[in-house]
Motif scaffolding. Structure first.
Motif, PDB file in Angstrom:
ATOM      1  N   THR A 255       0.812  -1.216   0.000  1.00  0.00           N
ATOM      2  CA  THR A 255       0.000   0.000   0.000  1.00  0.00           C
ATOM      3  C   THR A 255       0.845   1.265   0.000  1.00  0.00           C
ATOM      4  OG1 THR A 255      -0.219  -0.268   2.409  1.00  0.00           O
ATOM      5  CG2 THR A 255      -2.052  -1.020   1.048  1.00  0.00           C
ATOM      6  N   SER A 256       2.152   1.117   0.075  1.00  0.00           N
ATOM      7  CA  SER A 256       3.063   2.268  -0.048  1.00  0.00           C
ATOM      8  C   SER A 256       3.438   2.533  -1.504  1.00  0.00           C
ATOM      9  CB  SER A 256       4.342   2.024   0.766  1.00  0.00           C
ATOM     10  OG  SER A 256       4.056   1.813   2.122  1.00  0.00           O
ATOM     11  N   LEU A 257       3.252   1.546  -2.366  1.00  0.00           N
ATOM     12  CA  LEU A 257       3.683   1.676  -3.756  1.00  0.00           C
ATOM     13  C   LEU A 257       2.988   2.815  -4.513  1.00  0.00           C
ATOM     14  CD1 LEU A 257       4.057  -2.075  -4.827  1.00  0.00           C
ATOM     15  CD2 LEU A 257       5.831  -0.477  -4.087  1.00  0.00           C
ATOM     16  N   PRO A 258       1.668   3.038  -4.334  1.00  0.00           N
ATOM     17  CA  PRO A 258       1.049   4.172  -5.036  1.00  0.00           C
ATOM     18  C   PRO A 258       1.677   5.516  -4.675  1.00  0.00           C
ATOM     19  CG  PRO A 258      -0.642   2.649  -4.330  1.00  0.00           C
ATOM     20  CD  PRO A 258       0.639   2.181  -3.706  1.00  0.00           C
ATOM     21  N   PHE A 259       2.121   5.661  -3.425  1.00  0.00           N
ATOM     22  CA  PHE A 259       2.824   6.897  -3.057  1.00  0.00           C
ATOM     23  C   PHE A 259       4.149   6.986  -3.815  1.00  0.00           C
ATOM     24  CE2 PHE A 259       5.582   9.625  -0.536  1.00  0.00           C
ATOM     25  CZ  PHE A 259       4.738  10.685  -0.243  1.00  0.00           C
ATOM     26  N   GLY A 260       4.844   5.837  -3.947  1.00  0.00           N
ATOM     27  CA  GLY A 260       6.069   5.816  -4.744  1.00  0.00           C
ATOM     28  C   GLY A 260       5.819   6.222  -6.180  1.00  0.00           C
ATOM     29  N   SER A 326       1.642   7.294  16.279  1.00  0.00           N
ATOM     30  CA  SER A 326       2.224   6.034  15.816  1.00  0.00           C
ATOM     31  C   SER A 326       2.808   6.212  14.425  1.00  0.00           C
ATOM     32  CB  SER A 326       1.158   4.929  15.798  1.00  0.00           C
ATOM     33  OG  SER A 326       0.205   5.177  14.783  1.00  0.00           O
ATOM     34  N   VAL A 327       3.759   5.384  14.092  1.00  0.00           N
ATOM     35  CA  VAL A 327       4.450   5.512  12.814  1.00  0.00           C
ATOM     36  C   VAL A 327       3.502   5.259  11.639  1.00  0.00           C
ATOM     37  CG1 VAL A 327       5.242   3.106  12.802  1.00  0.00           C
ATOM     38  CG2 VAL A 327       6.541   4.825  11.552  1.00  0.00           C
ATOM     39  N   LEU A 328       2.516   4.375  11.818  1.00  0.00           N
ATOM     40  CA  LEU A 328       1.565   4.111  10.736  1.00  0.00           C
ATOM     41  C   LEU A 328       0.632   5.303  10.509  1.00  0.00           C
ATOM     42  CD1 LEU A 328       0.639   0.354  11.294  1.00  0.00           C
ATOM     43  CD2 LEU A 328       2.074   1.337   9.519  1.00  0.00           C
ATOM     44  N   LYS A 329       0.282   6.040  11.572  1.00  0.00           N
ATOM     45  CA  LYS A 329      -0.511   7.261  11.406  1.00  0.00           C
ATOM     46  C   LYS A 329       0.304   8.325  10.670  1.00  0.00           C
ATOM     47  CE  LYS A 329      -3.599   6.653  15.368  1.00  0.00           C
ATOM     48  NZ  LYS A 329      -3.986   7.161  16.712  1.00  0.00           N
ATOM     49  N   ARG A 330       1.597   8.379  10.955  1.00  0.00           N
ATOM     50  CA  ARG A 330       2.454   9.335  10.252  1.00  0.00           C
ATOM     51  C   ARG A 330       2.495   9.017   8.757  1.00  0.00           C
ATOM     52  NH1 ARG A 330       8.808  10.965  11.637  1.00  0.00           N
ATOM     53  NH2 ARG A 330       8.943  12.577  10.028  1.00  0.00           N
ATOM     54  N   ILE A 331       2.660   7.736   8.441  1.00  0.00           N
ATOM     55  CA  ILE A 331       2.678   7.328   7.029  1.00  0.00           C
ATOM     56  C   ILE A 331       1.353   7.667   6.361  1.00  0.00           C
ATOM     57  CG2 ILE A 331       2.821   5.343   5.467  1.00  0.00           C
ATOM     58  CD1 ILE A 331       4.662   4.016   7.595  1.00  0.00           C
ATOM     59  N   GLY A 332       0.255   7.349   7.029  1.00  0.00           N
ATOM     60  CA  GLY A 332      -1.063   7.614   6.463  1.00  0.00           C
ATOM     61  C   GLY A 332      -1.328   9.087   6.225  1.00  0.00           C
ATOM     62  N   TYR A 473      -5.083   1.126   2.777  1.00  0.00           N
ATOM     63  CA  TYR A 473      -4.011   1.278   3.762  1.00  0.00           C
ATOM     64  C   TYR A 473      -4.568   1.340   5.185  1.00  0.00           C
ATOM     65  CZ  TYR A 473      -0.403   3.464   6.592  1.00  0.00           C
ATOM     66  OH  TYR A 473       0.490   3.748   7.596  1.00  0.00           O
ATOM     67  N   VAL A 474      -5.622   2.141   5.377  1.00  0.00           N
ATOM     68  CA  VAL A 474      -6.229   2.267   6.710  1.00  0.00           C
ATOM     69  C   VAL A 474      -6.738   0.916   7.200  1.00  0.00           C
ATOM     70  CG1 VAL A 474      -8.171   3.273   7.991  1.00  0.00           C
ATOM     71  CG2 VAL A 474      -6.819   4.702   6.439  1.00  0.00           C
ATOM     72  N   LEU A 475      -7.300   0.134   6.298  1.00  0.00           N
ATOM     73  CA  LEU A 475      -7.800  -1.193   6.651  1.00  0.00           C
ATOM     74  C   LEU A 475      -6.677  -2.071   7.197  1.00  0.00           C
ATOM     75  CD1 LEU A 475     -10.197  -3.229   6.567  1.00  0.00           C
ATOM     76  CD2 LEU A 475      -9.420  -3.853   4.267  1.00  0.00           C
ATOM     77  N   ALA A 477      -3.624  -0.989   8.237  1.00  0.00           N
ATOM     78  CA  ALA A 477      -2.941  -0.334   9.360  1.00  0.00           C
ATOM     79  C   ALA A 477      -3.689  -0.569  10.674  1.00  0.00           C
ATOM     80  CB  ALA A 477      -2.794   1.163   9.083  1.00  0.00           C
ATOM     81  N   ARG A 478      -5.021  -0.562  10.617  1.00  0.00           N
ATOM     82  CA  ARG A 478      -5.800  -0.768  11.841  1.00  0.00           C
ATOM     83  C   ARG A 478      -5.677  -2.198  12.346  1.00  0.00           C
ATOM     84  NH1 ARG A 478     -11.589   2.204  11.715  1.00  0.00           N
ATOM     85  NH2 ARG A 478     -11.597   1.138  13.727  1.00  0.00           N
ATOM     86  N   ARG A 479      -5.380  -3.127  11.466  1.00  0.00           N
ATOM     87  CA  ARG A 479      -5.247  -4.534  11.863  1.00  0.00           C
ATOM     88  C   ARG A 479      -3.803  -4.903  12.205  1.00  0.00           C
ATOM     89  NH1 ARG A 479      -9.157  -8.100  10.361  1.00  0.00           N
ATOM     90  NH2 ARG A 479      -7.613  -9.666   9.801  1.00  0.00           N
ATOM     91  N   TYR A 480      -2.893  -3.960  12.009  1.00  0.00           N
ATOM     92  CA  TYR A 480      -1.471  -4.273  12.204  1.00  0.00           C
ATOM     93  C   TYR A 480      -1.136  -4.388  13.698  1.00  0.00           C
ATOM     94  CZ  TYR A 480       3.596  -4.134  11.795  1.00  0.00           C
ATOM     95  OH  TYR A 480       4.929  -4.448  11.870  1.00  0.00           O
ATOM     96  N   THR A 481      -0.319  -5.368  14.037  1.00  0.00           N
ATOM     97  CA  THR A 481       0.157  -5.558  15.404  1.00  0.00           C
ATOM     98  C   THR A 481       1.639  -5.223  15.461  1.00  0.00           C
ATOM     99  OG1 THR A 481      -1.428  -7.360  15.771  1.00  0.00           O
ATOM    100  CG2 THR A 481       0.405  -7.185  17.313  1.00  0.00           C
ATOM    101  N   TYR A 482       2.003  -4.239  16.296  1.00  0.00           N
ATOM    102  CA  TYR A 482       3.392  -3.804  16.379  1.00  0.00           C
ATOM    103  C   TYR A 482       4.265  -4.834  17.096  1.00  0.00           C
ATOM    104  CZ  TYR A 482       2.087   0.908  14.869  1.00  0.00           C
ATOM    105  OH  TYR A 482       1.640   1.988  14.152  1.00  0.00           O
ATOM    106  N   LYS A 483       5.544  -4.761  16.813  1.00  0.00           N
ATOM    107  CA  LYS A 483       6.525  -5.636  17.460  1.00  0.00           C
ATOM    108  C   LYS A 483       6.515  -5.399  18.973  1.00  0.00           C
ATOM    109  CE  LYS A 483      10.873  -5.649  15.905  1.00  0.00           C
ATOM    110  NZ  LYS A 483      12.282  -5.185  15.755  1.00  0.00           N
ATOM    111  N   THR A 484       6.488  -6.479  19.741  1.00  0.00           N
ATOM    112  CA  THR A 484       6.566  -6.374  21.202  1.00  0.00           C
ATOM    113  C   THR A 484       7.895  -6.974  21.654  1.00  0.00           C
ATOM    114  OG1 THR A 484       5.386  -8.485  21.431  1.00  0.00           O
ATOM    115  CG2 THR A 484       4.073  -6.469  21.545  1.00  0.00           C
TER     116      THR A 484
END
Length: 504
Positions: A255-260, A326-332, A473-475, A477-484
């Motif tokens: 989902t980052s490719l369209p920005f590229g 969060s880093v995903l909110k920054r990307i979004g 992307y939002v779909l 990102a909301r389901r993503y689980t960060y590294k613990t």
């Protein structure tokens, strides 16, 4: 795309310092060969005066130089940035906070170099010679390599831990072998080595992709501590979670490719548009077409400085998150800028086309006509996309460095760089597809002559693609689980053989 190869080698075998040094020398070799092809008479394109075709020896020297630079870039780009981030200890709260700013200021430095490259260097190329410009670049690279090596006694080093792909394959094989075993109700019953037995960090269990947890299920004969476990039958929770991390970042990468795709336009169609406009400042100075690209660097610098110095301190107090958001909110957030930038670009391009339609020289069929429209009409689209870069591109760097396994961080930076590399390939494919489809209706959107094309429609297409992509992307990102990560006390070890400080 070469960083994928260079990052893998650095993580698995050579280490980041060695890869940066080796690839920098290859890069320098390419620049030196490129310089020689401009100054040594026998390597020059042709004798004094104009020539219709370059000598074969010059073509060989030129392409050897360019491929050497590309090869050097493959090791230099992903490893230098990740090596710099390695100097901050993730288990030290203050250093961890400083590392969050490191990526911001790294990109400011890169943008400053980019600004000088597309202004000073391009001006020298256009008004003096290519040889002088390349010589300056070669000397600059030589100085940076020497400066980098001088810091060797002071760096922190992370030893390579072997191929990450092997451990991921072991997890997959073990999970398939144990697919019929029941999963324990308590994740604490899954296999993990004690913290004190390893140099790296242990990862906490997550509830996603639970099929892979089967690889860490202990069978009766494996419960005894005296048994030497077969890694193809039993994996630790950390190894399983590392496999999950790699699989989880794939949707974010896609989902980052369209920005590229949008970023690619700043160095291609945006510059080509600028070449058709009035680039004069005063009566005597004319801006080189490639220098218009510097506005994108300016936009990114503004974005990163505001984010790091104003937004982050405010958001830290408001949210309690050490990153601010969060880093995903920054990307979004940056993805939204891409839609705005492409929409503005489409509107400006339509205005440029209307002026071209009314220009007498264009109507007479003359090519390379300078239209009576200032090049600074392109400034908004460059600046807006540059602002988006400060959110999305820097955020992607943080994301791919932080969310991949610790042993694959150079490869993580290569994943980020591949967004831009794949963006170039996708842009070429999309342009070809759009050109062939629209030509069937008579007038193609993308022709050799911009004045007879409909580039504005292509920009609207990119805006539409990125609008749809934001929802996808939002779909994810909301389901993503960060590294613990299981935190532990800061510790450093000294390797007496080479005097290098090792980070756990």
């Amino acid at each position: 795309m070469m960083p994928l190869f260079g990052g893998f080698l650095a993580d698995a075998y050579t280490g980041r310092f060695s890869m940066v040094l080796l690839s920098s020398l290859v890069y320098l070799l390419g620049l030196s060969l490129l310089t020689m092809s401009q100054f040594i008479p026998s390597l020059k394109p042709c004798d004094v005066g104009g020539c219709e075709k370059a000598r074969k020896i010059h073509e060989v020297a030129f392409f050897l130089a360019m491929y050497s630079i590309s090869l050097g870039t493959g090791g230099h780009k992903p490893c230098l940035q990740s090596f710099g981030a390695d100097q901050f200890d993730d288990d030290h709260a203050e250093e961890r906070k400083k590392k969050l700013s490191y990526f911001n200021w790294w990109n400011i430095a890169v943008c400053c170099g980019l600004f000088l490259g597309v202004t000073v260097i391009v001006y020298i190329e256009d008004n003096m010679s290519w040889g002088v410009a390349i010589l300056i670049l070669t000397i600059t690279m030589a100085v940076t390599v020497a400066t980098f090596y001088m810091g060797k006694p002071y760096y922190r080093y992370r030893l390579p831990e072997g191929s990450g792909s092997t451990s991921m394959l072991q997890v997959l094989v073990a999970a398939i072998r144990k697919r019929k075993l029941p999963s324990p109700s308590n994740p604490a019953l899954l296999y993990e080595v004690p913290n004190y037995k390893i140099q790296g960090r242990l990862l906490g269990h997550t509830d996603r992709l639970t099929f892979l947890d089967k690889a860490a299920v202990l069978e009766e004969e494996e419960i005894s501590n005296e048994v030497k476990h077969n890694p193809w039958r039993l994996a630790t929770v950390t190894k399983v979670e590392e496999m999950k991390l790699v699989l989880n970042i794939i949707p974010i990468w896609l989902t980052s490719l369209p920005f590229g795709l949008c970023v690619v336009q700043t160095a291609t169609f945006f510059v080509k548009q600028g070449a058709t406009l009035n680039r004069k400042i005063g009566h005597n100075f004319e801006i080189p077409p490639a220098s218009i690209f510097s506005l994108s660097a300016v936009g990114m610098i503004i974005s990163v400085v505001i984010y790091d110095k104003i937004l982050v301190p405010f958001l830290r107090r408001a949210t309690g998150n050490e990153r601010g958001i969060s880093v995903l909110k920054r990307i979004g957030s940056g993805l939204i800028f891409s839609v705005v930038a492409m929409s503005v670009a489409a509107l400006v391009e339509r205005k440029r086309q209307k002026i071209a339609e009314e220009d007498i020289d264009v109507l007479d069929g003359e090519k390379n006509v300078e239209l009576p429209m200032s090049v600074f009409w392109l400034a908004p689209q460059f600046l807006i996309l540059g602002l988006g870069d400060g959110f999305t591109l820097v955020g992607l760097q943080e994301f791919f460095y932080d969310q991949v396994p610790d042993s694959m961080r150079s490869l993580g930076m290569a994943f980020f760089l591949s967004v831009l590399g794949a963006g170039n390939f996708l842009s070429s494919f999309l342009i070809t597809a759009v050109d062939r489809i629209t030509e069937k209706d008579g007038k193609g959107w993308i022709g050799k002559d911009l004045n007879s094309s409909r580039l504005d429609k292509f920009y609207w297409l990119l805006a539409a693609i990125n609008s749809v992509n934001i929802f996808v992307y939002v779909l994810f990102a909301r389901r993503y689980t960060y590294k613990t990560v299981q935190r532990r006390l800061t510790a450093t070890h000294l390797n007496k053989d080479d005097g290098m400080e090792l980070m756990p």
